[in-house]
Structure formats: C-alpha cells, structure tokens
Design a protein around this motif. Structure first.
Motif: not given
Ligand SMILES: Cc1cc2nc3c(=O)[nH]c(=O)nc-3n(C[C@H](O)[C@H](O)[C@H](O)COP(=O)(O)OP(=O)(O)OC[C@H]3O[C@@H](n4cnc5c(N)ncnc54)[C@H](O)[C@@H]3O)c2cc1C
Length: 405
Positions: A152-169
């Motif tokens: 959810x971006x700073x304007x409150x809009x939904x966005x999608x980010x693509x990648x090879x891996x996701x790391x939860x920190x």
C-alpha cells in the motif's frame, strides 16, 4: 536475466533489512526495500538494541557502515557482572582476549536507531536500491519463477512489486511468517521488562559501560549510550499488571534509589515496558519466501544477541542470494542458509539468552553463589575468558555454522 527476475524484495528497513539490502546492492543485485515508516518518524520507535558485538562490527565494516557508526557510539572492551545483593563486582570480562580472533576486540555501544539512520542514508544513495518508505507490505504470492509483493503506497494505493525472492525482515510480527502458517516455536516469559533511560554517569560508582547485575529479587542490566544527551539504560523485571504504577515518576525514582541510593532525584529521560519472547520459526524458507532477523527468531535482550544474530542472518543470506542470482550456485544453497542460521538461533542465541536470564535471576542462594564464583574464576583465567567471550560475542556460533554444509 531481466531486472525483475534478479530483484530481491526486502520487507522492513530495520537493521536486518538494511544490511541485507546494502550487501546485495553492493554486489549489483537489484533490491526493492519496503518500509512502513516514513523516514521522519523512525525516532518514534521505542529504544531497543544497542550493543554491537565484534563479528557484527566486521560485517558493518564490510558494507562501509562501521566508519559511520563508530563516532556515534562508545567503544567498550570491558563488561561487568555484579552481585547486587552483596554490592560487589563479580567478574570483569575484557574483549582484548579476542585480539587474535577479531579486528574489533570490543563491543560498540550504538543504538539501533543510529544504525538504521546511517544505513538508511546509504540505502537512499545506492542506485541498486529502490527504497520505498511509508509503504506497507500486505501480502504476497509466489510461483516457480518469482514473487509478487502487494503493498500500500504512501497515497494509500495498492501496488505490486515483482522479484525473484522475497525476504521478510519485518520483525517479530512478520506477515510473511504468518501467511505461510509457519509456527513460531518457543515461549513468552511471564514477567515483563521495565526499561528506564537515565541521564546519570554510573561509572563514578565503578560500573563499566555494560553491566549485568544478578539479584534474587530484582536482577538488572545497565548500559551506557552516547549522547547528546549521554544516557544510561537500566532494565528491571516487572510483574504483569504493575505497568501503570511502575511508570509513575515517584515509583521510578524509588526503584532507582533502591538500586543506587544517591539521595538526589535521577533525571529520567524515557521509560518503556516490554514483553520478552523466546521463539524460533519452525522454517526459515518456503519456496521463494525467506525469513531473517526477528521475523525468524526473537529472544531476551540479556546478552545482546537479537539484532546481532539478525545481522549475521542478513550477511549469510546476502552471499547465498548473490550466488544464486548470478547463476553461480543452485537454489539449494538457500537451504544451507536455513540449516546454518536456524542452528545458531536454537543452539546459541536461544540457549545462551535463556542461561543469561537464569544466571541473573537465580533465587537459590547456593546455586547463585556457585554460578557467580564460577564466573569470577572464568574471567580471571585468560584461556577460559577467551572461550567465554567467543561464545558471548557469537564468534563461536559463526565458526560452528561454517562447518554446517
Ligand atoms: C528493549 C530491547 C533491547 C534490545 N537490546 C538488544 C541489544 O542490545 N542487542 C541486540 O542484538 N538486540 C537487542 N534487542 C533486539 C533487537 O532490537 C531486534 O533483534 C532487532 O531490532 C531486530 O531487527 P530486525 O531488522 O529483524 O527487525 P526490526 O528492528 O523490528 O525492524 C523491522 C522493520 O520492519 C518494518 N515493518 C514491519 N512490518 C512491516 C510491513 N508490513 N510493511 C513494511 N514495513 C514493515 C518496521 O517498521 C521496522 O522498521 C533488543 C530488543 C529490545 C526490545
């Protein structure tokens, strides 16, 4: 490979997410770093980690972070164990016993917030890091070739980010860990910890910059942080339900006076109360989603191992993701990250922090006496002191992990 297929999406710009992002970016791996906070409200976070062990300092140095932190921290080669009941110094451990083991034979007392500020500045300046502040991660999907993180971006809009891996920190409340239904095994202590920040120089009473204080009724920790203003942090145990009364100014003063009677009111600059958990995620990786830092393991702050071991996760993982994304290693190498770092979390960080608390809070006078005498003998013998410090500073855990294939 396209940028998206090489991109690592890191959730959380705490010390672990920032170190991971910088270590990857410096190897030309593109990173998108998602952080819910705005950048101008990081200081609103409660005071947390601050003791940085030698091996962690070596890692900070590798990404150019150490030089920024040293002027903002306190170099502390010595730490103390005290017996509060008898008001005596039990043992003084000197990190200089590790002079042949590390380039940094000391800890750096430098708070998490300063580490985050400096690392964030570096991340903002790095062209391979797409830093998205004030952006909240909400969920993700994965398939055989990549991940999509929904934010959810700073304007409150939904966005999608693509990648090879996701790391939860993301810290202990990791959405990724919960969405993957990964059990957070362990327990929560029944007592709470009260943290009081005081502007008072405790060194005039013989304390070192970092002190662990054993007492059958009220154990404590006492740490020095560099100002301005110069501050000391004192931890005390607290029963559930006592939080409100314990934080009243007169109760805080009475507690501090009982700890160190000065006859004059202490200048208290902050307080907070927190719950302490000892937990390790059952799995650190499921497909293309990986856990690191507090998202994967949490522990009591006695011994200063939470952030340190999380930063060690970050560097271990950065090396392996770099190899995979450059096509130099098979994806299986990520399971070695899991084997190594889960072993450290269970056998070192959990075991050591649980022992540390037991030592400080021990009530049986004979067991207390025996443990404190043993500690004193260890500190006086250079060979045993070095072995103790290798364990306490997590160097032993890193060496042991290297042996795990
Ligand atoms: C009182 C106290 C004292 C401590 N002292 C020490 C010590 O001396 N030494 C030590 O090694 N450890 C210590 N610790 C532990 C240490 O603070 C943590 O282990 C460390 O901060 C973990 O780092 P992290 O980056 O994994 O997570 P965090 O520091 O928790 O950072 C997580 C980040 O993720 C962001 N985030 C979370 N959810 C989302 C989301 N959905 N979308 C986007 N962003 C998100 C958060 O805003 C935050 O910036 C202490 C802890 C406490 C409570």
């Amino acid at each position: 490979m396209t940028a998206a297929r090489r991109r690592v999406v890191v959730i959380g710009a705490g010390p672990v997410g920032l170190c991971l992002s910088l270590a990857l970016a410096q190897q030309d791996i593109p990173v998108t770093l998602i952080e819910a906070l705005r950048g101008d409200n990081f200081l609103e976070q409660v005071p947390r980690a601050g003791t940085n062990h030698p091996a962690t300092l070596e890692m900070f140095d590798r990404i150019g972070l150490y030089a920024r932190l040293e002027p903002r921290g306190i170099i502390a080669p010595i730490f103390h164990y005290w017996d509060r009941a008898e008001n005596r110094l039990v043992a003084a451990f000197d990190h200089r016993h590790l002079k042949d083991d590390t380039r940094f034979p000391y800890v750096l007392q430098c708070e998490r917030i300063k580490i985050v500020e400096e690392a964030l500045d570096m991340a903002k300046a790095h062209p391979a890091i797409d830093l998205r502040l004030a952006t909240t991660f909400t969920r993700f999907v994965q398939n055989g070739s990549g991940i999509v993180a929904h934010v959810c971006d700073p304007a409150g809009e939904e966005d999608a980010v693509e990648g090879a891996y996701l790391v939860s920190c993301e810290g202990a409340r990791s959405i990724v860990r919960k969405d993957l239904d990964i059990e957070f095994e362990g327990f929560t202590y029944s007592d709470l910890t009260l943290n009081i920040e005081v502007a008072y120089d405790f060194r005039r009473h013989g304390y070192a910059e970092r002190n662990y204080i054993s007492d059958p009724t009220e154990w404590s920790n006492l740490f020095h942080w560099k100002g301005p203003p110069d501050r000391w942090r004192v931890h005390f145990p607290l029963e559930v339900g006592e939080e409100e009364t314990a934080c009243r100014p007169e109760t805080l003063q009475a507690r501090l006076q009982a700890f160190l009677p000065t006859g004059r009111a202490f200048e208290i600059v902050g307080t907070n109360v927190y719950t302490v958990h000892q937990r390790v995620a059952k799995r650190f990786r499921l497909g293309r989603a990986i856990l690191a830092g507090d998202a994967a393991h949490v522990n009591s702050p006695i011994g200063a191992m939470g952030m340190n071991s999380g930063v060690h996760d970050a560097f271990n993982l950065a090396d392996k993701l770099t190899q995979v994304l450059r096509g130099e290693a098979d994806e299986d190498v990520l399971d070695r990250y899991v084997r190594q770092r889960r072993h450290v979390a269970v056998k070192h960080t959990q075991a050591q922090t649980i022992r540390n608390k037991r030592l400080l809070a021990e009530r049986d006078p004979q067991v207390r006496r025996k443990s404190l005498d043993e500690l004193a003998r260890t500190a006086e013998d250079p060979v045993r002191a070095r072995a103790f410090l290798l364990r306490a500073s997590l160097i032993e855990s890193l060496r042991e992990a290297e042996q795990i294939l």
